[in-house]
Design a protein around this motif. Sequence first.
Motif, PDB file in Angstrom:
ATOM      1  N   LYS A 102      64.739 -12.543  29.114  1.00  0.00           N
ATOM      2  CA  LYS A 102      65.391 -13.777  30.038  1.00  0.00           C
ATOM      3  C   LYS A 102      65.771 -13.036  31.247  1.00  0.00           C
ATOM      4  N   GLY A 103      65.101 -12.172  31.442  1.00  0.00           N
ATOM      5  CA  GLY A 103      65.391 -11.048  32.913  1.00  0.00           C
ATOM      6  C   GLY A 103      66.158 -10.207  32.981  1.00  0.00           C
ATOM      7  N   TRP A 104      66.871  -9.732  34.033  1.00  0.00           N
ATOM      8  CA  TRP A 104      67.777  -8.607  34.193  1.00  0.00           C
ATOM      9  C   TRP A 104      69.037  -9.026  33.543  1.00  0.00           C
ATOM     10  N   VAL A 105      69.718  -8.070  32.881  1.00  0.00           N
ATOM     11  CA  VAL A 105      71.060  -8.259  32.565  1.00  0.00           C
ATOM     12  C   VAL A 105      71.777  -7.002  33.059  1.00  0.00           C
ATOM     13  N   VAL A 106      72.830  -7.223  33.984  1.00  0.00           N
ATOM     14  CA  VAL A 106      73.488  -5.919  34.610  1.00  0.00           C
ATOM     15  C   VAL A 106      74.733  -6.239  34.198  1.00  0.00           C
ATOM     16  N   LEU A 107      75.456  -4.915  33.993  1.00  0.00           N
ATOM     17  CA  LEU A 107      76.998  -4.714  33.668  1.00  0.00           C
ATOM     18  C   LEU A 107      77.509  -3.800  34.564  1.00  0.00           C
ATOM     19  N   LYS A 108      78.665  -3.998  34.966  1.00  0.00           N
ATOM     20  CA  LYS A 108      79.307  -3.021  36.038  1.00  0.00           C
ATOM     21  C   LYS A 108      80.691  -2.536  35.157  1.00  0.00           C
ATOM     22  N   TYR A 109      81.170  -1.237  34.960  1.00  0.00           N
ATOM     23  CA  TYR A 109      82.345  -0.846  34.318  1.00  0.00           C
ATOM     24  C   TYR A 109      83.196   0.116  34.936  1.00  0.00           C
ATOM     25  N   ASP A 110      84.399   0.275  34.654  1.00  0.00           N
ATOM     26  CA  ASP A 110      85.213   1.340  35.024  1.00  0.00           C
ATOM     27  C   ASP A 110      85.248   2.483  34.082  1.00  0.00           C
ATOM     28  N   ASP A 129      88.028   8.101  29.193  1.00  0.00           N
ATOM     29  CA  ASP A 129      86.626   8.564  29.581  1.00  0.00           C
ATOM     30  C   ASP A 129      85.566   7.434  29.017  1.00  0.00           C
ATOM     31  N   TYR A 130      85.386   6.542  29.547  1.00  0.00           N
ATOM     32  CA  TYR A 130      84.416   5.610  28.902  1.00  0.00           C
ATOM     33  C   TYR A 130      82.933   5.399  29.523  1.00  0.00           C
ATOM     34  N   GLN A 131      82.142   5.065  28.630  1.00  0.00           N
ATOM     35  CA  GLN A 131      80.779   5.192  28.905  1.00  0.00           C
ATOM     36  C   GLN A 131      80.046   3.663  28.106  1.00  0.00           C
ATOM     37  N   VAL A 132      79.187   3.021  29.041  1.00  0.00           N
ATOM     38  CA  VAL A 132      78.622   1.837  28.475  1.00  0.00           C
ATOM     39  C   VAL A 132      77.211   2.186  28.472  1.00  0.00           C
ATOM     40  N   VAL A 133      76.518   1.827  27.523  1.00  0.00           N
ATOM     41  CA  VAL A 133      74.799   1.856  27.449  1.00  0.00           C
ATOM     42  C   VAL A 133      74.382   0.538  26.900  1.00  0.00           C
ATOM     43  N   MET A 134      73.040   0.335  27.391  1.00  0.00           N
ATOM     44  CA  MET A 134      72.256  -0.893  27.007  1.00  0.00           C
ATOM     45  C   MET A 134      70.892  -0.458  26.647  1.00  0.00           C
ATOM     46  N   GLU A 135      70.356  -1.429  25.701  1.00  0.00           N
ATOM     47  CA  GLU A 135      68.922  -1.272  25.299  1.00  0.00           C
ATOM     48  C   GLU A 135      68.492  -2.572  25.274  1.00  0.00           C
ATOM     49  N   PRO A 136      67.036  -2.779  25.706  1.00  0.00           N
ATOM     50  CA  PRO A 136      66.502  -3.859  25.315  1.00  0.00           C
ATOM     51  C   PRO A 136      66.021  -4.195  23.872  1.00  0.00           C
ATOM     52  N   ILE A 137      65.793  -5.539  23.449  1.00  0.00           N
ATOM     53  CA  ILE A 137      65.584  -5.785  21.976  1.00  0.00           C
ATOM     54  C   ILE A 137      64.548  -6.976  22.142  1.00  0.00           C
ATOM     55  N   ALA A 138      63.417  -6.886  21.851  1.00  0.00           N
ATOM     56  CA  ALA A 138      62.393  -7.694  22.019  1.00  0.00           C
ATOM     57  C   ALA A 138      62.766  -9.081  21.062  1.00  0.00           C
ATOM     58  N   ASN A 139      62.970  -8.791  19.729  1.00  0.00           N
ATOM     59  CA  ASN A 139      63.111  -9.836  18.749  1.00  0.00           C
ATOM     60  C   ASN A 139      64.568 -10.353  18.538  1.00  0.00           C
ATOM     61  N   ASP A 140      65.461  -9.945  19.486  1.00  0.00           N
ATOM     62  CA  ASP A 140      66.789 -10.742  19.536  1.00  0.00           C
ATOM     63  C   ASP A 140      66.897 -11.748  20.421  1.00  0.00           C
ATOM     64  N   VAL A 141      67.669 -12.586  20.190  1.00  0.00           N
ATOM     65  CA  VAL A 141      67.882 -14.031  20.920  1.00  0.00           C
ATOM     66  C   VAL A 141      68.453 -13.615  22.429  1.00  0.00           C
ATOM     67  N   ARG A 142      69.403 -12.674  22.440  1.00  0.00           N
ATOM     68  CA  ARG A 142      69.851 -12.270  23.711  1.00  0.00           C
ATOM     69  C   ARG A 142      68.957 -11.194  24.745  1.00  0.00           C
ATOM     70  N   GLY A 143      68.032 -10.610  23.789  1.00  0.00           N
ATOM     71  CA  GLY A 143      66.955  -9.764  24.554  1.00  0.00           C
ATOM     72  C   GLY A 143      67.559  -8.185  24.813  1.00  0.00           C
ATOM     73  N   HIS A 144      68.657  -7.885  24.376  1.00  0.00           N
ATOM     74  CA  HIS A 144      69.620  -6.757  24.752  1.00  0.00           C
ATOM     75  C   HIS A 144      70.575  -6.481  23.680  1.00  0.00           C
ATOM     76  N   VAL A 145      70.933  -5.094  23.732  1.00  0.00           N
ATOM     77  CA  VAL A 145      72.230  -4.694  22.998  1.00  0.00           C
ATOM     78  C   VAL A 145      72.973  -3.751  23.705  1.00  0.00           C
ATOM     79  N   ALA A 146      74.382  -3.945  24.025  1.00  0.00           N
ATOM     80  CA  ALA A 146      75.151  -3.113  24.620  1.00  0.00           C
ATOM     81  C   ALA A 146      76.342  -2.524  24.008  1.00  0.00           C
ATOM     82  N   ALA A 147      76.756  -1.427  23.813  1.00  0.00           N
ATOM     83  CA  ALA A 147      77.674  -0.690  23.440  1.00  0.00           C
ATOM     84  C   ALA A 147      78.569   0.117  24.399  1.00  0.00           C
ATOM     85  N   ARG A 148      79.866   0.421  24.181  1.00  0.00           N
ATOM     86  CA  ARG A 148      80.787   1.228  24.788  1.00  0.00           C
ATOM     87  C   ARG A 148      81.387   2.166  23.984  1.00  0.00           C
TER      88      ARG A 148
END
Length: 228
Positions: free
Chosen positions: A155-163, A190-209
Amino acid sequence: MMRIFIVISALLLSACQQNPLQPSAVAQEAAAASRSAELAEQLNAACGERFDTVEQRITLIQEKQIEQNQQLQRVTVESQQQLKLLQWLQQARQIQAQQRADQQDSPSALDQLTELVFRLEQMSAESRQASEEDAQAPSVIVEPLFELVSVYGPKGWVVLKYDNRTGSSWKAEAGDWVSITEVGVLPESDYQVVMEPIANDVRGHVAARIDRNNGITWWLKDNQWEPF
């Protein structure tokens, strides 16, 4: 006139005297005629019976031929149906085999999320070690620090911003930042957020914190962080 009758009578009498009919010959002729008539009747009866028998046999043969044709037609129809069913089963098996091969080739969303959390836990362990080393140094006030993570999916670019200090996060949508809902209140850490693309998922990505101080993790479901 009388004279003519007498002459005719004389002629007939003379003829009878010359060729007299014997009674036995007449009887034989009558018996022969009777036998001929009986033989003719018997012959006609036998021919009629044979004709009826032949006609019945022809009728039976025709009925059997019709029945065999019907059976052959049913067998042909059943064979065509079985052939279509066999072709459908072969296609279904090919599709299932292709799906299994695709599933084996591409990891599922849960597997990728598990791998992502494992990486976060490793990073958390490294962060705790660094925190222990920093604890010996003079305390320093940590200012808020914002970071960006992004992936490019179907679905294109997915961008997250976090503190990374408060854990608060936002998602870029329609030229604006939409706040991501939290479950409960987050302490400063002290938090960290990462994202990975998933081709066969409806959303097209997975994100975790992850909270790198205690290892608590979340994954992004729709627009809310869910504890993992």
